[in-house]
Enzyme design. Structure first.
Site, PDB file in Angstrom:
ATOM      1  N   SER A  44      -8.679  -2.025   4.472  1.00 25.94           N
ATOM      2  CA  SER A  44      -7.547  -1.995   3.552  1.00 25.94           C
ATOM      3  C   SER A  44      -6.297  -1.522   4.287  1.00 25.94           C
ATOM      4  O   SER A  44      -6.365  -0.997   5.399  1.00 25.94           O
ATOM      5  CB  SER A  44      -7.839  -1.061   2.374  1.00 25.94           C
ATOM      6  OG  SER A  44      -8.895  -1.567   1.577  1.00 25.94           O
ATOM      7  N   ALA A  45      -5.154  -1.697   3.660  1.00 23.87           N
ATOM      8  CA  ALA A  45      -3.890  -1.273   4.246  1.00 23.87           C
ATOM      9  C   ALA A  45      -3.863   0.246   4.379  1.00 23.87           C
ATOM     10  O   ALA A  45      -4.432   0.969   3.548  1.00 23.87           O
ATOM     11  CB  ALA A  45      -2.728  -1.753   3.385  1.00 23.87           C
TER      12      ALA A  45
END
Length: 352
Positions: free
Chosen positions: A64-65
């Site tokens: 994920s970011a």
């Protein structure tokens, strides 16, 4: 999902940007992020994208970011000794950071659907323990990963203090997730395009708080033949540490405390130093002229400002190299009057 902060030149630069944007707000979360280089969890050839605030996916491997992980880590309100369950544990990046905070007396479990991703996570975990310069700065709760579907966990499984689900949860699975949580525990998960924090305040009472808008791929259920029963996922048992393992924990803790008391400036510090931002300035050159024979030749000479900038950058580089080279805890263990096999065990068989 991501793009909320500017890209960094390296891991420390990325963390600086996340702090500036208030995604990282606590010291313990900052320390965990700095200890674990996000780039180490990328495949070779993709590392250039590691310090952008963007999600990354290659086959079954997914990260994920950074801004999402930051909000998750803050929302979990982690403390030493807690039990943690990561549903959709992926590369193990988040689980490893959690392990740096909850310490050796916590519980750290992860469930991942894909066998190849679990193998990848174990490989990255082993690399961190054996080779990372940061490992000796922390007391660590090593994560244990199992292969299985998050929606098929055995009904008699134990409950956890903290739970994170890394995939989109449908509304009809919300109660299933809540049951896995202890009273007083915190569950963080994406549901209906919102990352939410749920606190279990009683046996049948909950408090929910929206954290931020997100977009996650949904949890996947394995396809199975009609009428067949799913294979229940057995979570790892919660076991008591052996006397040998406890001895290692307390010896390392004692030596670390002594080192910090005797030489706080030279010991292993918990907080990595912030990198100075590189100055984006145009180099100015002073043009002078010299006579060569009977000709006047222009010659460029660097200004004092150029020399000062070069000296600062060189000094920063030397400081970083010194900080990486010093491992007082390791040096102290190596001087103990113990057999080499015990020293190796105290060092977790690390080669650095």
């Amino acid at each position: 999902m991501g793009g909320a902060v500017s890209a960094g030149e390296d891991n420390d630069d990325l963390i600086d940007n996340l702090k500036e944007a208030q995604y990282i707000r606590s010291d313990r979360v900052e320390q965990a992020f700095r200890a674990l280089d996000r780039g180490d969890y990328y495949l070779d050839g993709y590392r250039d994208n590691a310090y952008k605030d963007l999600a990354w996916k290659h086959g079954n491997i997914h990260l994920s970011a950074p801004c999402i992980y930051s909000e998750v880590m803050e929302a979990l309100k982690l403390q030493q000794g807690l039990s943690f369950l990561n549903l959709g544990s992926g590369t193990g990046y988040l689980s490893t950071m959690v392990g740096l905070i909850i310490g050796p007396f916590g519980v750290n479990h992860g469930v991942e659907l894909h066998t190849d991703v679990v193998e990848y996570a174990k490989e990255k975990l082993d690399d961190f323990i054996k080779n990372s310069d940061s490992f000796d700065k922390f007391e660590f709760c090593e994560p244990i990963f199992v292969v299985g579907n998050c929606l098929e966990i055995s009904s008699d499984s134990h409950q956890y203090d903290r739970i994170y689900c890394g995939a989109g949860v449908q509304k009809d699975h919300e109660n299933y997730m809540k049951i896995l949580l202890k009273v007083g525990g915190i569950l963080v998960m994406p549901i209906e395009d919102q990352l939410i924090q749920i606190t279990r305040t009683g046996q049948c009472s909950w408090e929910s708080k929206n954290i931020l808008a997100v977009s996650f791929a949904p949890l996947v259920q394995k396809n199975r033949a009609e009428g067949s029963q799913p294979d229940a996922v057995e979570l790892p048992p919660v076991t008591v540490r052996s006397l040998q393992d406890l001895s290692r924990v307390y010896i390392r803790r004692t030596l670390r405390d002594l080192t910090n008391e005797e030489c706080p400036d030279n010991g292993l510090v918990q907080r990595a130093p912030q990198k100075r931002k590189r100055r984006r300035c145009r180099r100015r050159r002073i043009n002078t002229y010299v006579f060569v024979g009977n000709q006047l030749i222009p010659q460029a000479v660097e200004s004092e400002e150029d020399e000062r900038i070069d000296q600062e950058q060189h000094k920063d580089q030397e400081q970083q190299e010194i900080l990486k080279a010093v491992n007082v805890l390791r040096d102290r263990i190596m001087t103990l009057p113990l057999p080499e096999s015990l020293k190796t065990y105290l060092l977790y068989y690390r080669e650095k």
